[in-house]
Design an enzyme around this catalytic site. Structure first.
Site, mmCIF file in Angstrom:
data_model
loop_
_atom_site.group_PDB
_atom_site.id
_atom_site.type_symbol
_atom_site.label_atom_id
_atom_site.label_comp_id
_atom_site.label_asym_id
_atom_site.label_seq_id
_atom_site.Cartn_x
_atom_site.Cartn_y
_atom_site.Cartn_z
ATOM 1 N N ASP A 190 23.777 40.623 50.436
ATOM 2 C CA ASP A 190 23.348 40.979 49.083
ATOM 3 C C ASP A 190 22.735 42.376 49.091
ATOM 4 O O ASP A 190 21.658 42.582 49.644
ATOM 5 C CB ASP A 190 22.324 39.929 48.613
ATOM 6 C CG ASP A 190 21.722 40.292 47.263
ATOM 7 O OD1 ASP A 190 22.271 41.198 46.590
ATOM 8 O OD2 ASP A 190 20.719 39.658 46.891
ATOM 9 N N ASN A 197 22.149 44.212 46.177
ATOM 10 C CA ASN A 197 21.418 44.604 44.959
ATOM 11 C C ASN A 197 20.317 43.622 44.578
ATOM 12 O O ASN A 197 19.793 43.658 43.465
ATOM 13 C CB ASN A 197 22.387 44.818 43.783
ATOM 14 C CG ASN A 197 22.971 43.509 43.277
ATOM 15 O OD1 ASN A 197 22.879 42.480 43.963
ATOM 16 N ND2 ASN A 197 23.557 43.522 42.097
ATOM 17 N N ASP A 227 27.617 40.999 47.790
ATOM 18 C CA ASP A 227 28.328 41.935 46.911
ATOM 19 C C ASP A 227 28.863 43.139 47.694
ATOM 20 O O ASP A 227 28.664 43.238 48.906
ATOM 21 C CB ASP A 227 27.398 42.400 45.782
ATOM 22 C CG ASP A 227 26.064 42.877 46.325
ATOM 23 O OD1 ASP A 227 26.068 43.568 47.364
ATOM 24 O OD2 ASP A 227 25.013 42.538 45.740
ATOM 25 N N ASP A 248 42.943 39.633 48.497
ATOM 26 C CA ASP A 248 43.472 38.286 48.307
ATOM 27 C C ASP A 248 44.286 38.304 47.020
ATOM 28 O O ASP A 248 43.808 38.784 45.990
ATOM 29 C CB ASP A 248 42.303 37.298 48.172
ATOM 30 C CG ASP A 248 42.577 35.994 48.883
ATOM 31 O OD1 ASP A 248 43.629 35.395 48.606
ATOM 32 O OD2 ASP A 248 41.738 35.574 49.698
ATOM 33 N N ASP A 300 47.591 33.723 48.564
ATOM 34 C CA ASP A 300 47.064 32.368 48.457
ATOM 35 C C ASP A 300 48.177 31.344 48.183
ATOM 36 O O ASP A 300 49.044 31.590 47.334
ATOM 37 C CB ASP A 300 46.065 32.353 47.283
ATOM 38 C CG ASP A 300 45.239 31.086 47.227
ATOM 39 O OD1 ASP A 300 44.454 30.851 48.147
ATOM 40 O OD2 ASP A 300 45.380 30.338 46.233
ATOM 41 N N GLU A 311 49.507 32.247 52.899
ATOM 42 C CA GLU A 311 48.883 30.962 53.254
ATOM 43 C C GLU A 311 49.880 29.849 52.961
ATOM 44 O O GLU A 311 50.447 29.793 51.861
ATOM 45 C CB GLU A 311 47.612 30.757 52.433
ATOM 46 C CG GLU A 311 46.860 29.511 52.871
ATOM 47 C CD GLU A 311 45.940 28.948 51.802
ATOM 48 O OE1 GLU A 311 44.982 28.255 52.160
ATOM 49 O OE2 GLU A 311 46.189 29.189 50.597
ATOM 50 N N ASP A 335 37.712 27.973 54.131
ATOM 51 C CA ASP A 335 38.193 26.645 53.724
ATOM 52 C C ASP A 335 37.917 25.547 54.744
ATOM 53 O O ASP A 335 38.380 24.412 54.553
ATOM 54 C CB ASP A 335 39.701 26.693 53.469
ATOM 55 C CG ASP A 335 40.030 27.373 52.151
ATOM 56 O OD1 ASP A 335 39.173 27.363 51.246
ATOM 57 O OD2 ASP A 335 41.149 27.910 52.030
HETATM 58 C C1 NOJ Z 1 43.519 28.362 49.151
HETATM 59 C C2 NOJ Z 1 42.206 29.078 49.174
HETATM 60 O O1 NOJ Z 1 41.968 29.560 50.460
HETATM 61 C C3 NOJ Z 1 41.176 28.083 48.705
HETATM 62 O O2 NOJ Z 1 39.866 28.544 48.903
HETATM 63 C C4 NOJ Z 1 41.449 27.764 47.272
HETATM 64 O O3 NOJ Z 1 40.558 26.778 46.833
HETATM 65 C C5 NOJ Z 1 42.882 27.284 47.057
HETATM 66 N N1 NOJ Z 1 43.847 28.047 47.799
HETATM 67 C C6 NOJ Z 1 43.264 27.383 45.608
HETATM 68 O O4 NOJ Z 1 43.362 28.731 45.259
#
Ligand code: NOJ
Length: 557
Positions: free
Chosen positions: A26, A28, A34, A103, A203, A257, A331
């Site tokens: 952080d 700020n 951030d 991402d 993603d 992913e 995740d």
């Molecule tokens: C994969 C991402 O890594 C995860 O964090 C997310 O909840 C799901 N896709 C949905 O976007």
């Protein structure tokens, strides 16, 4: 066997540091990580010996899924800064020789995205940006179940129609079969690439195509319908279009992913030369060594499952495609708490690091992994914030598992274990923020923090640095053959890398108990150089030894 083209592409020689911005630092003073914070920590990141940063989503979002629900693809969330600040971070990262990977979440948007808001008008061109369908009588259009929240359909009062959401209700799926949506995606890509970013982590990229007609799926309590939206043939067409129209013009890097990915299927996306659609793929097979299909169905840790998954990918990709190597991200729970030992935190952390960083591929390191952060223990469910953790709570309740019994499961399985603020020092809040942090800091910050690790020459942090440097200095790690010994051992992971007359032997014990190791054929430990070891080096190297808890030795020959 096709030879991998030389010189190696930049993304093959890099190591990547993943930042989950909300919990990094952080800058700020509002209790939320951030970009001001990132700016202050760029030298730290560089000092690790990585070459790139992957930012989990920084875009404006209502945070139903902490940024993976994007409300505006071209902005930066106020919590994290501004576009100007992002450009400064980008420039400063580039000045330090660090690439920046964004991402890209295109399977779905937030329901607060302007496109979705407009799509509620059945006469608007945006209506077809999403999967709006009439119900089946009083029921949703099909039997698909979301991965995060009950049925995959929500009925909107405004239209009387249902919209599809594979993830949370606030994450409506984009209709990628609509060419206008693909044009939007390409514009978003161009926006960031023109600004100078170096690539994208894409993603759930294998979910972006749905079978025509959205047919019913095999009835399952979670994820019903997944056979109709996982790796469908059109995914490749869309990726090809993105590659040809945009990505290849910028030499942009992509890692997709891909849940439920197998080596055979992955080759259809990442085989080099010809029609390569992505550079790398994040598969999940090695993340299932202590669970069944998902983290939320935990099992005992089986080293053999881990070895099988990693070994198979090493062998299958060799000379054909390139591996993405990772043990942690936002995740999954922390790897030491899963595959290692909190009791032997540093030892097992070192073993895990050597085990994966000495394999062939592009490694990813998640914030806090390098200092050996571990899972947090919550004392009640109201301390959690994650939609997936609450969905699992509902599912477990259906089987009568509630209260403390579920709390124990959540503590072990929740991905929020990875989302506690980064532990920088032993000041209050682990030095993450002077304000009240948005999320609980793991109380173990007094012992586990970057500052202390910096001061301790035997820390995991220094071990990571040394391994990353060693990778850079030894092309054998990228290019060498991979061969396993002790294949049937439940406690030892031993593998050899060999390239142009040079060899490396990696010996990892995943047990507290002593394990007997003998030098494999062709190895003489008295002659070989021990390049890494997480215990004091023995005075005389013998060809037989008994391991200490979670011992790791690496020999070069
Ligand atoms: C994969 C991402 O890594 C995860 O964090 C997310 O909840 C799901 N896709 C949905 O976007």
């Amino acid at each position: 066997m096709a030879e991998i083209t030389k010189p190696l592409a930049w993304w093959k020689t890099m190591a990547v540091y993943q930042i989950w911005p909300r919990s990094f630092f952080d800058g700020n003073g509002d209790g939320i990580g951030d970009l001001w914070g990132v700016l202050q920590k760029l030298d730290y990141i560089k000092s690790l010996g990585v070459d790139a940063i992957w930012f989990s989503p920084l875009y404006p979002t209502p945070n139903a899924d902490y940024g993976y629900d994007i409300a505006d693809y071209r902005g930066i969330a106020e919590d994290y800064g501004t576009l100007e600040l992002f450009q400064k971070v980008l420039a400063e990262a580039h000045d330090r020789g660090l690439k920046v990977i964004m991402d890209l979440v295109i399977n779905h948007t937030s329901d607060e995205h302007e496109w979705f808001q407009k799509s509620k008008d059945v006469n608007s061109p945006y209506h077809d940006y999403y999967y709006w369908r009439k119900g089946n009588g009083k029921k949703p259009p099909n039997n698909w179940k979301s991965v995060f929240e009950g049925s995959a359909w929500v009925r909107a009062e405004e239209t009387g129609e249902y919209y599809l959401h594979i993830f949370a209700k606030k994450q409506p799926d984009l209709n990628m079969s609509n060419p206008k949506v693909r044009e939007e995606v390409k514009d978003v890509m161009r926006f960031w690439l023109e600004m100078g970013v170096d690539g994208f982590r894409e993603d759930v990229i294998t979910y972006i195509a749905k079978d025509e007609g959205l047919p019913n799926g095999i009835p399952l309590p979670v994820g019903a319908g997944l056979e109709h939206y996982t790796s469908r043939p059109a995914v490749k067409d869309y990726l090809r279009e993105f590659r040809d129209d945009v990505l290849r013009r910028y030499d942009a890097f992509t890692v997709g992913e891909a849940p439920m990915m197998t080596p055979k299927l992955a080759k259809k996306y990442i085989t080099e030369g010809g029609d390569q659609l992505l550079n790398l793929m994040f598969h999940f097979q090695h993340m299932e060594a202590d669970c069944f299909l998902t983290d939320f169905i935990p099992t005992r840790f089986h080293l053999k499952k881990l070895k099988k998954a990693l070994g198979t990918w090493q062998r299958e990709m060799r000379g054909v495609a390139w591996n993405a190597l990772y043990l942690e991200n936002h995740d999954h729970p922390r790897i030491i708490s899963r595959y290692g030992s909190e009791k032997y935190r540093v030892e097992s952390g070192k073993t895990l690091a050597a085990m994966y960083l000495l394999q062939s591929g592009t490694p990813f390191i998640y914030q806090g992994q390098e200092i050996g952060m571990t899972n947090i223990r919550m004392s009640s469910m109201d301390q959690f914030k994650d939609v997936l953790t609450f969905n699992s709570q509902k599912l477990y309740a259906m089987f009568g598992i509630k209260g403390d019994r579920y709390l124990r499961i959540a503590n072990r399985c929740s991905r929020e274990n990875a989302r506690t603020p980064m532990q920088w020092n032993n000041a209050p809040n682990g030095g993450f923020s002077e304000a009240d942090p948005w999320f609980r800091v793991n109380p173990n910050y007094t012992e586990i923090n970057a500052e202390d690790a910096e001061a301790d020459p035997n820390s995991l942090l220094h071990w990571y640095r040394a391994l990353l440097k060693f990778r850079k200095d030894n092309p054998l790690i990228l290019l060498g053959d991979y061969k396993e010994y002790y294949k049937n051992s439940r406690n030892l992971y031993v593998y050899e890398r060999a390239h142009e007359g040079k060899k490396l032997l990696v010996i990892c014990s995943f047990s507290e108990k002593p394990q007997r190791v003998s030098a494999p054929d062709g190895w003489d430990f008295a002659q070989a150089v021990q390049v890494f070891g997480n215990y004091a080096k023995p005075a005389a190297q013998t060809n037989r030894f008994t391991t200490q808890p979670y011992e790791c030795r690496v020999y070069a020959g």
